[in-house]
Enzyme design. Structure first.
Site, PDB file in Angstrom:
ATOM      1  CB  ALA A   1      22.291 -35.335 -15.568  1.00 32.94           C
ATOM      2  CB  SER A   2      20.525 -32.334 -11.435  1.00 29.24           C
ATOM      3  OG  SER A   2      19.958 -31.127 -11.923  1.00 29.24           O
ATOM      4  CE  LYS A   3      15.926 -28.689 -11.651  1.00 28.21           C
ATOM      5  NZ  LYS A   3      15.251 -28.476 -10.350  1.00 28.21           N
TER       6      LYS A   3
ATOM      7  CE1 TYR B   1      18.314 -26.773 -13.525  1.00 30.45           C
ATOM      8  CE2 TYR B   1      17.775 -27.226 -15.823  1.00 30.45           C
ATOM      9  CZ  TYR B   1      17.402 -26.781 -14.566  1.00 30.45           C
ATOM     10  OH  TYR B   1      16.109 -26.374 -14.358  1.00 30.45           O
TER      11      TYR B   1
ATOM     12  CB  SER C   1      13.614 -28.687 -15.778  1.00 27.35           C
ATOM     13  OG  SER C   1      13.813 -28.014 -17.002  1.00 27.35           O
TER      14      SER C   1
ATOM     15  CB  ILE D   1      22.120 -23.522  -8.851  1.00 27.03           C
ATOM     16  CG1 ILE D   1      22.879 -24.797  -8.412  1.00 27.03           C
ATOM     17  CG2 ILE D   1      21.817 -22.633  -7.656  1.00 27.03           C
ATOM     18  CD1 ILE D   1      24.212 -24.495  -7.765  1.00 27.03           C
TER      19      ILE D   1
END
Length: 249
Positions: free
Chosen positions: A146-148, A144, A131, A82
């Site tokens: 940073a998570s990718k 988001y 991503s 998400i």
């Protein structure tokens, strides 16, 4: 395959089924997931197992691994994720926690558990969906992005750790794609005509995986590949403000 109810996950499930692979499809939206499963059953002679599960729950990786005990998983696709469409301090803290549990913790836990099974079996592929947003810090989508970035770094290192085991860990870095990402809190910048179709993204992924020695990182689309390669080489003081303006365009 996680996140299989729509977008890249659903299309990847369809194209893998066309190749004759039996599937385990995981998502939290039961109606959409069942639609994908029925579509596959009508067009391909494969077994399709459907598991309804919210992978953002703290113990989700362990529960999913337990539920699939006895099944030999040769390809794990961690696609569930998400996003956010607001600055950090404008986003509910609970939403950020959910994002990190799903995009980071669940992906890590599933990669570890199924990766270990694959090593025991002597073969397998872990495919983790990152991503192009991982290429550089992305204001207005900071958590988001940073998570990718974590997904990219973790998966690349995992692939090195798995050398000699018969198992690979592959990172996929799609760019803007026509999915329901925006409906789940993410932002898809740019006009729709510039967004890739999920079928084209998946076809690129599978072509790369078909090669005798798949690359550690797959970036579908020439423009995305150039972006992913170029942005990290630019001075941050120049590149990050450009990205910030693009996110608000």
């Amino acid at each position: 395959m996680t996140g299989a109810s729509s977008g890249i996950g659903a299309e990847l499930a369809v194209q893998l089924a066309e190749r004759g692979l039996d599937l385990v499809l995981v998502a939290r939206r039961g109606d959409r997931l069942l639609e994908v499963a029925e579509r596959i059953r009508r067009t391909a002679s494969v077994d399709v197992t459907v598991i309804l599960m919210d992978l953002s729950e703290p113990d989700a990786a362990e529960r999913l691994h337990t539920r699939t005990h006895g099944l030999r998983i040769h390809v794990l696709v961690n696609n569930a994720g998400i996003g956010t469409d607001a600055d950090v301090i404008e986003t509910e803290a609970e939403r950020l926690d959910e994002l990190l549990r799903l995009n980071v913790l669940a992906l890590t836990g599933l990669s570890r558990r199924y990766g270990a099974d694959m090593v025991t079996n002597g073969s397998g592929i872990v495919v983790n969906i990152s991503s192009v947003a991982a290429a550089i810090p992305t204001p207005h989508m900071a958590v988001y992005s940073a998570s990718k970035t974590y997904v990219y770094s973790f998966t690349y290192a995992l692939d090195v750790e798995l050398r000699g085991t018969g198992v690979r860990a592959i990172t996929v870095m799609p760019g803007t794609t026509r999915t329901e990402f925006g409906a789940h809190g993410g932002r898809i910048p740019g006009p729709d005509r510039m967004h890739a179709a999920p079928a084209d993204v998946v076809a690129t992924i599978l072509r790369a995986l078909d090669t005798p020695e798949p690359p550690s990182v797959i970036v579908p689309g020439t423009a995305n590949a150039v972006t992913a390669a170029l942005l990290p080489r630019l001075p941050r003081g120049l590149a990050v403000p450009l990205v910030a303006r693009a996110m608000r365009a």
